[in-house]
Design a protein around this motif. Structure first.
Motif, PDB file in Angstrom:
ATOM      1  N   GLY A   1       0.797  -1.217   0.000  1.00 54.86           N
ATOM      2  CA  GLY A   1       0.000   0.000   0.000  1.00 54.86           C
ATOM      3  C   GLY A   1       0.831   1.269   0.000  1.00 54.86           C
ATOM      4  O   GLY A   1       0.303   2.354  -0.246  1.00 54.86           O
ATOM      5  N   VAL A   2       2.145   1.142   0.274  1.00 52.22           N
ATOM      6  CA  VAL A   2       3.037   2.302   0.242  1.00 52.22           C
ATOM      7  C   VAL A   2       3.441   2.585  -1.202  1.00 52.22           C
ATOM      8  O   VAL A   2       3.741   1.652  -1.966  1.00 52.22           O
ATOM      9  CB  VAL A   2       4.284   2.047   1.113  1.00 52.22           C
ATOM     10  N   ASP A   3       3.449   3.838  -1.566  1.00 48.64           N
ATOM     11  CA  ASP A   3       3.759   4.232  -2.942  1.00 48.64           C
ATOM     12  C   ASP A   3       5.124   3.680  -3.348  1.00 48.64           C
ATOM     13  O   ASP A   3       6.134   3.886  -2.662  1.00 48.64           O
ATOM     14  CB  ASP A   3       3.754   5.755  -3.062  1.00 48.64           C
ATOM     15  N   ARG A   4       5.160   2.984  -4.487  1.00 53.82           N
ATOM     16  CA  ARG A   4       6.400   2.387  -4.977  1.00 53.82           C
ATOM     17  C   ARG A   4       7.449   3.453  -5.308  1.00 53.82           C
ATOM     18  O   ARG A   4       8.656   3.193  -5.224  1.00 53.82           O
ATOM     19  CB  ARG A   4       6.105   1.536  -6.215  1.00 53.82           C
TER      20      ARG A   4
ATOM     21  N   MET B   1      20.297   4.153  -0.532  1.00 55.35           N
ATOM     22  CA  MET B   1      19.900   3.412   0.655  1.00 55.35           C
ATOM     23  C   MET B   1      19.772   1.929   0.311  1.00 55.35           C
ATOM     24  O   MET B   1      19.320   1.563  -0.768  1.00 55.35           O
ATOM     25  CB  MET B   1      18.565   3.939   1.199  1.00 55.35           C
ATOM     26  N   ARG B   2      20.167   1.089   1.252  1.00 52.98           N
ATOM     27  CA  ARG B   2      20.055  -0.347   1.045  1.00 52.98           C
ATOM     28  C   ARG B   2      18.588  -0.783   1.189  1.00 52.98           C
ATOM     29  O   ARG B   2      17.818  -0.150   1.899  1.00 52.98           O
ATOM     30  CB  ARG B   2      20.920  -1.100   2.043  1.00 52.98           C
ATOM     31  N   PRO B   3      18.213  -1.870   0.493  1.00 47.56           N
ATOM     32  CA  PRO B   3      16.810  -2.314   0.562  1.00 47.56           C
ATOM     33  C   PRO B   3      16.312  -2.566   1.980  1.00 47.56           C
ATOM     34  O   PRO B   3      15.168  -2.241   2.312  1.00 47.56           O
ATOM     35  CB  PRO B   3      16.817  -3.602  -0.264  1.00 47.56           C
ATOM     36  N   ALA B   4      17.177  -3.149   2.823  1.00 45.01           N
ATOM     37  CA  ALA B   4      16.753  -3.418   4.193  1.00 45.01           C
ATOM     38  C   ALA B   4      16.480  -2.118   4.948  1.00 45.01           C
ATOM     39  O   ALA B   4      15.530  -2.021   5.732  1.00 45.01           O
ATOM     40  CB  ALA B   4      17.809  -4.239   4.924  1.00 45.01           C
ATOM     41  N   ARG B   5      17.309  -1.113   4.711  1.00 43.03           N
ATOM     42  CA  ARG B   5      17.119   0.173   5.371  1.00 43.03           C
ATOM     43  C   ARG B   5      15.875   0.882   4.832  1.00 43.03           C
ATOM     44  O   ARG B   5      15.152   1.544   5.597  1.00 43.03           O
ATOM     45  CB  ARG B   5      18.352   1.055   5.151  1.00 43.03           C
TER      46      ARG B   5
ATOM     47  N   ARG C   1      13.076   1.977   7.451  1.00 41.63           N
ATOM     48  CA  ARG C   1      12.961   3.402   7.740  1.00 41.63           C
ATOM     49  C   ARG C   1      11.865   4.111   6.947  1.00 41.63           C
ATOM     50  O   ARG C   1      11.402   5.176   7.367  1.00 41.63           O
ATOM     51  CB  ARG C   1      14.307   4.086   7.479  1.00 41.63           C
ATOM     52  N   ILE C   2      11.461   3.563   5.819  1.00 43.38           N
ATOM     53  CA  ILE C   2      10.516   4.270   4.955  1.00 43.38           C
ATOM     54  C   ILE C   2       9.214   3.482   4.769  1.00 43.38           C
ATOM     55  O   ILE C   2       8.120   4.029   4.972  1.00 43.38           O
ATOM     56  CB  ILE C   2      11.157   4.566   3.578  1.00 43.38           C
ATOM     57  N   VAL C   3       9.322   2.208   4.407  1.00 46.32           N
ATOM     58  CA  VAL C   3       8.127   1.444   4.054  1.00 46.32           C
ATOM     59  C   VAL C   3       7.310   1.064   5.285  1.00 46.32           C
ATOM     60  O   VAL C   3       6.117   1.381   5.384  1.00 46.32           O
ATOM     61  CB  VAL C   3       8.507   0.186   3.249  1.00 46.32           C
ATOM     62  N   LEU C   4       7.950   0.391   6.255  1.00 46.86           N
ATOM     63  CA  LEU C   4       7.204  -0.099   7.412  1.00 46.86           C
ATOM     64  C   LEU C   4       6.568   1.015   8.246  1.00 46.86           C
ATOM     65  O   LEU C   4       5.422   0.867   8.689  1.00 46.86           O
ATOM     66  CB  LEU C   4       8.107  -0.973   8.284  1.00 46.86           C
ATOM     67  N   PRO C   5       7.263   2.141   8.523  1.00 45.70           N
ATOM     68  CA  PRO C   5       6.590   3.203   9.288  1.00 45.70           C
ATOM     69  C   PRO C   5       5.303   3.700   8.643  1.00 45.70           C
ATOM     70  O   PRO C   5       4.338   4.020   9.340  1.00 45.70           O
ATOM     71  CB  PRO C   5       7.654   4.305   9.351  1.00 45.70           C
ATOM     72  N   GLN C   6       5.275   3.789   7.316  1.00 43.54           N
ATOM     73  CA  GLN C   6       4.051   4.225   6.643  1.00 43.54           C
ATOM     74  C   GLN C   6       3.014   3.104   6.573  1.00 43.54           C
ATOM     75  O   GLN C   6       1.809   3.353   6.644  1.00 43.54           O
ATOM     76  CB  GLN C   6       4.379   4.703   5.226  1.00 43.54           C
ATOM     77  N   ALA C   7       3.515   1.867   6.459  1.00 46.18           N
ATOM     78  CA  ALA C   7       2.590   0.736   6.383  1.00 46.18           C
ATOM     79  C   ALA C   7       1.895   0.469   7.712  1.00 46.18           C
ATOM     80  O   ALA C   7       0.843  -0.183   7.731  1.00 46.18           O
ATOM     81  CB  ALA C   7       3.342  -0.516   5.925  1.00 46.18           C
ATOM     82  N   MET C   8       2.464   0.963   8.817  1.00 45.36           N
ATOM     83  CA  MET C   8       1.877   0.700  10.128  1.00 45.36           C
ATOM     84  C   MET C   8       0.462   1.240  10.241  1.00 45.36           C
ATOM     85  O   MET C   8      -0.360   0.701  10.971  1.00 45.36           O
ATOM     86  CB  MET C   8       2.756   1.299  11.222  1.00 45.36           C
ATOM     87  N   ARG C   9       0.152   2.311   9.530  1.00 45.95           N
ATOM     88  CA  ARG C   9      -1.209   2.860   9.565  1.00 45.95           C
ATOM     89  C   ARG C   9      -2.217   1.845   9.048  1.00 45.95           C
ATOM     90  O   ARG C   9      -3.358   1.803   9.510  1.00 45.95           O
ATOM     91  CB  ARG C   9      -1.279   4.130   8.727  1.00 45.95           C
ATOM     92  N   THR C  10      -1.790   1.040   8.096  1.00 45.17           N
ATOM     93  CA  THR C  10      -2.664   0.006   7.550  1.00 45.17           C
ATOM     94  C   THR C  10      -2.599  -1.278   8.351  1.00 45.17           C
ATOM     95  O   THR C  10      -3.580  -2.017   8.438  1.00 45.17           O
ATOM     96  CB  THR C  10      -2.284  -0.277   6.080  1.00 45.17           C
ATOM     97  N   ILE C  11      -1.447  -1.533   8.971  1.00 39.89           N
ATOM     98  CA  ILE C  11      -1.226  -2.805   9.665  1.00 39.89           C
ATOM     99  C   ILE C  11      -1.859  -2.821  11.050  1.00 39.89           C
ATOM    100  O   ILE C  11      -2.403  -3.844  11.482  1.00 39.89           O
ATOM    101  CB  ILE C  11       0.286  -3.097   9.761  1.00 39.89           C
ATOM    102  N   ILE C  12      -1.819  -1.683  11.770  1.00 43.81           N
ATOM    103  CA  ILE C  12      -2.237  -1.660  13.175  1.00 43.81           C
ATOM    104  C   ILE C  12      -3.692  -2.082  13.380  1.00 43.81           C
ATOM    105  O   ILE C  12      -3.980  -2.940  14.223  1.00 43.81           O
ATOM    106  CB  ILE C  12      -1.980  -0.272  13.784  1.00 43.81           C
ATOM    107  N   PRO C  13      -4.684  -1.521  12.655  1.00 48.03           N
ATOM    108  CA  PRO C  13      -6.081  -1.910  12.935  1.00 48.03           C
ATOM    109  C   PRO C  13      -6.359  -3.406  12.794  1.00 48.03           C
ATOM    110  O   PRO C  13      -6.906  -4.015  13.727  1.00 48.03           O
ATOM    111  CB  PRO C  13      -6.874  -1.070  11.926  1.00 48.03           C
TER     112      PRO C  13
END
Length: 286
Positions: A180-183, A194-198, A202-214
């Motif tokens: 759901g995070v913009d590619r 930036m490395r893929p893991a970083r 640092r970028i994908v998971l923090p934004q994805a948390m809005r969708t993941i938490i509920p």
């Protein structure tokens, strides 16, 4: 009156009073619901068959509280393991490696496709298939081995079944949040070196948390109630403890009420925590 003053008065903003739309029928619905709720509460309060004295007697008993603690332990441990494994599976599912993606798909397919009750019984009876569990080279003696009956206790079987089953659902929840995070944000971060893991951390998971938490909060609440299935393997959780007590005194309904009250209390606390997390990770969103 001059022309200038006339123009100024005509250009002055007009204040409009907004009157809410009247809906008198809503008051009738509210009154009807209030009457129904009051009647249900009164009926339950005066019905002696509920055994409220027995409910008060066992609500804070040591056996019930110990079973409640076991239920909470099962929920916390299984959710933590399920979330960790689910994140790993989600990363595998979204990776460019066909092998990793296929393995993750097969895992989700299997554990979502088989009933949780069957999985609990399977892990509990694992010793029937593998009496000895160990590690070694195929065709040679085991380097070390353990008795499966000693390792796979009812608590261990419950944790394995609940966490592995939950991981399949968490994998899909996390995957939905990641995709759901913009590619373009991922591509921009990679272009900056930036490395893929970083980028993921640092970028994908923090934004994805809005969708993941509920949905994760809903899964946690569901896990609390689903853990009652472990009573089939005689694990002394909240429900099994209540069943053991009413198996002696035959007060079935009061003991089920005790278990239900504690489930409602814990679910209410989890709902409050879920709301707090949603507000925290939803800051800055529209």
């Amino acid at each position: 009156m001059t022309a200038a003053s006339s123009t100024t008065e005509s250009a002055a903003p007009v204040t409009l009073r907004v009157i809410p739309r009247r809906r008198p029928y809503l008051w009738f619905i509210y009154a009807l619901l209030a009457v129904i709720a009051a009647a249900a509460l009164y009926s339950a309060a005066v019905n002696e068959r509920f055994g409220w004295a027995v409910v008060g007697q066992y609500l804070f008993s040591g056996a019930i509280l110990k079973g409640l603690l076991t239920t909470i332990e099962l929920t916390v441990i299984s959710m933590v393991l399920g979330i960790v494994l689910g994140v790993v599976l989600a990363i595998m599912r979204t990776s460019s490696s066909g092998i990793l993606s296929t393995v993750a798909r097969l895992y989700v397919w299997f554990f979502r496709g088989t009933p949780l009750l069957v999985q609990i019984l399977f892990w509990f009876n694992l010793a029937a298939l593998y009496p000895q569990l160990g590690l070694g080279v195929p065709g040679h003696e085991l380097l070390f081995s353990f008795n499966a009956n000693q390792i796979i206790s009812p608590f261990t079987a419950a944790i394995l079944a609940l966490s592995l089953h939950e991981a399949a659902y968490m994998a899909e929840i996390v995957r939905a949040g990641v995709i759901g995070v913009d590619r373009c944000q991922r591509q921009a971060a990679l272009a900056l070196g930036m490395r893929p893991a970083r980028v993921l951390r640092r970028i994908v998971l923090p934004q994805a948390m809005r969708t993941i938490i509920p949905p994760t909060g809903n899964q946690t609440i569901s896990m609390l109630k689903t853990s009652s299935l472990v009573s089939v393997i005689a694990l002394s959780d909240l429900l099994y403890t209540a069943q053991s007590i009413y198996g002696i005194n035959y007060r079935v309904v009061p003991l089920l009420m005790v278990a239900s009250i504690w489930y409602l209390v814990v679910v209410s606390l989890l709902s409050v925590g879920q709301g707090h997390l949603e507000r925290r990770f939803g800051r800055g969103s529209l």
